[in-house]
Motif scaffolding. Structure first.
Motif, PDB file in Angstrom:
ATOM      1  N   ALA A 251      54.122  36.284  45.195  1.00 26.45           N
ATOM      2  CA  ALA A 251      54.208  36.949  43.886  1.00 26.45           C
ATOM      3  C   ALA A 251      53.101  37.972  43.665  1.00 26.45           C
ATOM      4  O   ALA A 251      53.238  38.841  42.794  1.00 26.45           O
ATOM      5  N   HIS A 252      52.015  37.888  44.440  1.00 27.65           N
ATOM      6  CA  HIS A 252      50.925  38.856  44.246  1.00 27.65           C
ATOM      7  C   HIS A 252      51.374  40.289  44.560  1.00 27.65           C
ATOM      8  O   HIS A 252      50.746  41.250  44.130  1.00 27.65           O
ATOM      9  N   HIS A 253      52.495  40.439  45.295  1.00 31.83           N
ATOM     10  CA  HIS A 253      53.010  41.774  45.618  1.00 31.83           C
ATOM     11  C   HIS A 253      53.873  42.363  44.493  1.00 31.83           C
ATOM     12  O   HIS A 253      54.130  43.562  44.479  1.00 31.83           O
ATOM     13  N   LEU A 254      54.375  41.514  43.605  1.00 29.76           N
ATOM     14  CA  LEU A 254      55.405  41.957  42.652  1.00 29.76           C
ATOM     15  C   LEU A 254      54.971  43.131  41.766  1.00 29.76           C
ATOM     16  O   LEU A 254      55.735  44.101  41.632  1.00 29.76           O
ATOM     17  N   LEU A 464      38.427  35.610  40.749  1.00 30.16           N
ATOM     18  CA  LEU A 464      37.173  35.224  40.089  1.00 30.16           C
ATOM     19  C   LEU A 464      37.352  34.004  39.194  1.00 30.16           C
ATOM     20  O   LEU A 464      36.782  33.904  38.110  1.00 30.16           O
ATOM     21  N   GLY A 465      38.204  33.087  39.659  1.00 28.12           N
ATOM     22  CA  GLY A 465      38.323  31.797  38.982  1.00 28.12           C
ATOM     23  C   GLY A 465      39.355  31.699  37.882  1.00 28.12           C
ATOM     24  O   GLY A 465      39.496  30.642  37.250  1.00 28.12           O
ATOM     25  N   PHE A 632      35.713  49.260  37.488  1.00 28.22           N
ATOM     26  CA  PHE A 632      35.184  48.547  38.658  1.00 28.22           C
ATOM     27  C   PHE A 632      35.275  47.039  38.449  1.00 28.22           C
ATOM     28  O   PHE A 632      35.737  46.307  39.327  1.00 28.22           O
ATOM     29  N   LEU A 633      34.872  46.580  37.264  1.00 27.71           N
ATOM     30  CA  LEU A 633      34.872  45.136  37.002  1.00 27.71           C
ATOM     31  C   LEU A 633      36.257  44.591  36.667  1.00 27.71           C
ATOM     32  O   LEU A 633      36.566  43.439  36.956  1.00 27.71           O
ATOM     33  N   SER A 634      37.115  45.431  36.074  1.00 25.83           N
ATOM     34  CA  SER A 634      38.424  44.914  35.652  1.00 25.83           C
ATOM     35  C   SER A 634      39.529  45.094  36.692  1.00 25.83           C
ATOM     36  O   SER A 634      40.528  44.381  36.668  1.00 25.83           O
ATOM     37  N   ILE A 635      39.362  46.031  37.639  1.00 22.11           N
ATOM     38  CA  ILE A 635      40.392  46.222  38.679  1.00 22.11           C
ATOM     39  C   ILE A 635      39.818  46.016  40.078  1.00 22.11           C
ATOM     40  O   ILE A 635      40.294  45.190  40.845  1.00 22.11           O
ATOM     41  N   ASP A 639      40.578  42.699  42.558  1.00 22.87           N
ATOM     42  CA  ASP A 639      41.419  42.997  43.731  1.00 22.87           C
ATOM     43  C   ASP A 639      40.686  42.659  45.028  1.00 22.87           C
ATOM     44  O   ASP A 639      41.256  42.070  45.951  1.00 22.87           O
ATOM     45  N   ALA A 640      39.411  43.058  45.098  1.00 20.78           N
ATOM     46  CA  ALA A 640      38.622  42.791  46.306  1.00 20.78           C
ATOM     47  C   ALA A 640      38.416  41.291  46.497  1.00 20.78           C
ATOM     48  O   ALA A 640      38.436  40.791  47.635  1.00 20.78           O
TER      49      ALA A 640
END
Length: 689
Positions: A251-254, A464-465, A632-635, A639-640
């Motif tokens: 589902a992470h690809h959707l 991030l949890g 940077f912090l929100s996307i 993602d990283a």
């Protein structure tokens, strides 16, 4: 509510499966998932919004869990179960392994099938026209940028012969050899050319496959087909959403696939050229159509196509005279997706003209189909025309979608819009593109609020949890009744793997870092075992490869061989006791399965931060900043973090696996976001220098 009878059915199916599996060991996390999925779809948590989001790592047995949890509920409530995946590999696993095993041993009575998109099948009419010597038939074939090579022509003849002799069913995936894209694009089925009502198309591979859908209880599809059905309103290709339980695996690809599906693009000069061809074609079609319904449509179509071409020429002149500052990639992005007034006005004109042309051509297309059904026009005359008109309808739909979006103002949904300048030997062109930045609203309106229930699962959905990032991307944020579940892995992480963070003299942001990797990597490789080294970019990987090959290291490199050939050679090296070093990027690690001895030493060179270089990513960052957020912090960081978990997840595939992970990026301990990333990784034994 989950009834006692249904609980008993699920329990019995689970027990029968367990007894049929060699060396079966009960997994508490799998049992938990089965129960939670069944309760969610039965309405125990919310009467109408029956949705759960599950993060289940390797070893939890999630596919068996969702089959055992969802299928009995679907069968008892007379709903279809649609399982959507992002990769062919998972589809094959479900169709060839999981579902046949469940069918044979669970005691559940059900039928299942793989449903592929129309474009995976041939159009028999197109195939036969492609190998025909009939000049009229050949003139109707879609044009290609260059003539087919002898090998491609030979491939076409081979396909036609195999289909006629019933040695091939007419779908791309069952052909043993690779069918070149150029060949496939000529013969692939499309929604306008393939006319179900025409007798000549009744036995087409696509329609034969579709006839089986109604008899099936479980359908396995991919995300693209799911979105194609939603775009048509739902229930056109697949069963009605309100009669369906969906399992969205991977589902992470959707969200990203939805975004790509919702985008549109078209050139200026190229479009003007095919609009001129459309004018000639419409005359041929008008001369063939008998139906009174189509009288006058040809003249209206010509007027609309001429208007569209006239407005496009005006746009061409505007772009040629503009002072847009293109980047090194010959791309100019409109800030905040706002198109200049001069283009917006023309965009509305083009959108209106293409809408009129589309309406007229569709009427002519439908009229000709009706003529064939009524016996007024012979099929062999009409079929090539229907094929070609179908292609023009597809093009007009895409063109209208693009310019309709460019004409919009004050929209609620932010869009990325950009121009790419195309330079050719004797001329230039402009490609205009449009893509929505956020697609959660689309999934919310068309899927989550329409379906009977849904299970979304993947090994990496949280970041991030928490699930906040995925919930926002997929349109589930603030939706009532959505249940979020994390299933514990059965792996004994501290005893199976060590995570090593060595001291590094160079920061990954320094230019010298690539040279440092070339010097330091041999210290962390084990040439007697299976090694996988993951890089954040192709450039850096190739730079390091060049340095290491001077030191006589044998390295298998992504891009130098096909993925299959690369992995085959890697495994062969290990089987021969030679050791193996495999280099790749994040794209190689996605879905990579190298159990046991095939991977014992994993090295991640750098946190896989995506650089926002694409117009879509730049627009996304700009939109977040405009709302007072930090892109940077929100996307970038979430993602990283997900990619890092995926990368590290390549090491342990089974409970018997073991090995070492080395990460050469000290930002995991020196930066605040790095520490948060480190905490999201499984509890491997840690060695931080």
């Amino acid at each position: 509510m989950l009834s006692d009878k249904l609980k008993k059915t699920i329990r019995q199916a689970h027990q029968q499966i367990a007894s049929a599996l060699d060396g079966f060991r009960p997994r508490p996390s799998q049992n938990y998932l089965v129960a939670e999925i069944a309760k969610t779809l039965s309405g125990d948590y919310h009467r109408t919004q029956r949705i759960c989001v599950i993060e289940a790592g390797t070893g939890t047995g999630k596919s068996l869990a969702y089959l055992l949890g969802a299928l009995p509920v679907a069968l008892s409530s007379k709903k279809k179960l649609v399982i959507s995946t992002a990769t062919v590999a998972l589809q094959e696993q479900l169709i060839n392994k999981e579902l046949p095993f469940l069918q044979a041993h669970s005691g559940l009575d059900f039928k299942f099938d793989l449903v592929k998109g129309r474009q995976r099948y041939i159009c028999v009419q197109k195939l036969m026209a492609a190998v025909s010597d009939d000049e009229m038939q050949l003139s109707m074939m879609p044009t290609t940028s260059s003539p087919l090579s002898k090998a491609e022509q030979s491939c076409l003849r081979e396909l036609a012969l195999a289909y006629q002799e019933k040695r091939w069913q007419g779908d791309r995936d069952s052909w043993e050899d690779t069918i070149p894209d150029k060949v496939w694009n000529i013969i692939a089925c499309d929604k306008h050319a393939c006319q179900r009502q025409l007798k000549s198309h009744h036995l087409c591979p696509f329609h034969l496959a579709r006839q089986k859908i109604a008899q099936m209880d479980v359908l396995v599809i991919n995300h693209a087909l799911l979105l194609a059905d939603l775009e048509l309103g739902g229930g056109t290709i697949l069963p009605e959403p309100e009669d369906t339980f969906y399992v969205i695996d991977e589902a992470h690809h959707l969200p990203h696939i939805t975004r790509d599906f919702s985008s549109a693009a078209a050139t200026i000069k190229g479009t003007i050229e095919w609009l001129e061809k459309l004018l000639k074609f419409s005359g041929k079609m008008a001369n063939t159509v008998v139906s009174q319904k189509a009288i006058g449509q040809n003249f209206k179509l010509n007027d609309a196509a001429n208007d569209a071409a006239k407005y496009l020429k005006a746009v061409r002149d505007i772009l040629d005279q503009s002072d847009f500052t293109y980047n090194d990639d010959d791309t100019y992005r409109f800030s905040h997706g706002e198109v200049p007034e001069s283009l917006t006005v023309k965009a509305k004109d083009i959108a209106d003209a293409t809408q009129d042309a589309l309406r007229c051509l569709t009427k002519m297309h439908d009229a000709l189909s009706g003529d064939v059904s009524d016996g007024d026009v012979q099929a062999f005359l009409a079929d090539p025309l229907l094929v070609e008109s179908g292609q023009y309808i597809n093009r007009l739909e895409q063109l209208n979608k693009l310019w309709f979006s460019y004409a919009k103002k004050g929209e609620n949904v932010p869009h990325a819009r950009w121009i790419k300048r195309l330079e050719y030997k004797n001329h230039h062109d402009h490609l205009l593109c449009d893509c929505p930045i956020e697609v959660g609203y689309y999934l919310k309106d068309n899927l989550w609020r329409e379906c009977a229930g849904a299970v979304l699962c993947s090994a990496t959905l949280s970041a991030l949890g928490n699930f906040d990032h995925f919930a926002h991307e997929s349109g589930l944020a603030k939706e009532p009744g959505v249940k979020y579940i994390k299933a514990d892995s059965p792996f004994d992480y501290p005893n199976q793997a060590t995570l090593h963070l060595p001291k590094t003299p160079t920061d990954p942001t320094d230019k010298a870092f690539s040279d440092y990797l070339g010097e330091a990597l041999p210290n962390y490789l084990d040439t007697n075992k299976a090694n996988l080294v993951l890089f954040a970019s192709y450039w850096q990987m190739n730079h390091v490869v060049e340095k290491l090959r001077r030191k006589k290291l044998n390295i298998l490199v992504q891009g130098e061989l096909s993925r299959d050939a690369l992995l085959t050679r890697h495994k062969a090296n290990i089987d021969l006791g030679r050791g193996s070093i495999l280099f790749g990027t994040q794209s190689l690690s996605e879905g990579l399965d190298l159990p046991g001895k095939y991977l014992e030493n994993l090295i991640v060179t750098k946190i896989p931060f995506a650089v926002p270089t694409s117009p879509i990513e730049e627009a996304q960052a700009e939109f977040i900043q405009s709302k007072g957020g930090n892109p940077f912090l929100s996307i970038t960081v979430p993602d990283a973090a997900k990619k890092l978990v995926q990368s590290c997840g390549r090491l342990l595939r089974k409970e018997s696996d073991s090995g070492r992970i080395t990460i050469l990026d000290r930002r995991l301990v020196t930066k605040r976001y790095g520490k948060a990333m480190l905490d999201t990784l499984p509890p491997y034994k840690r060695q931080i220098d």
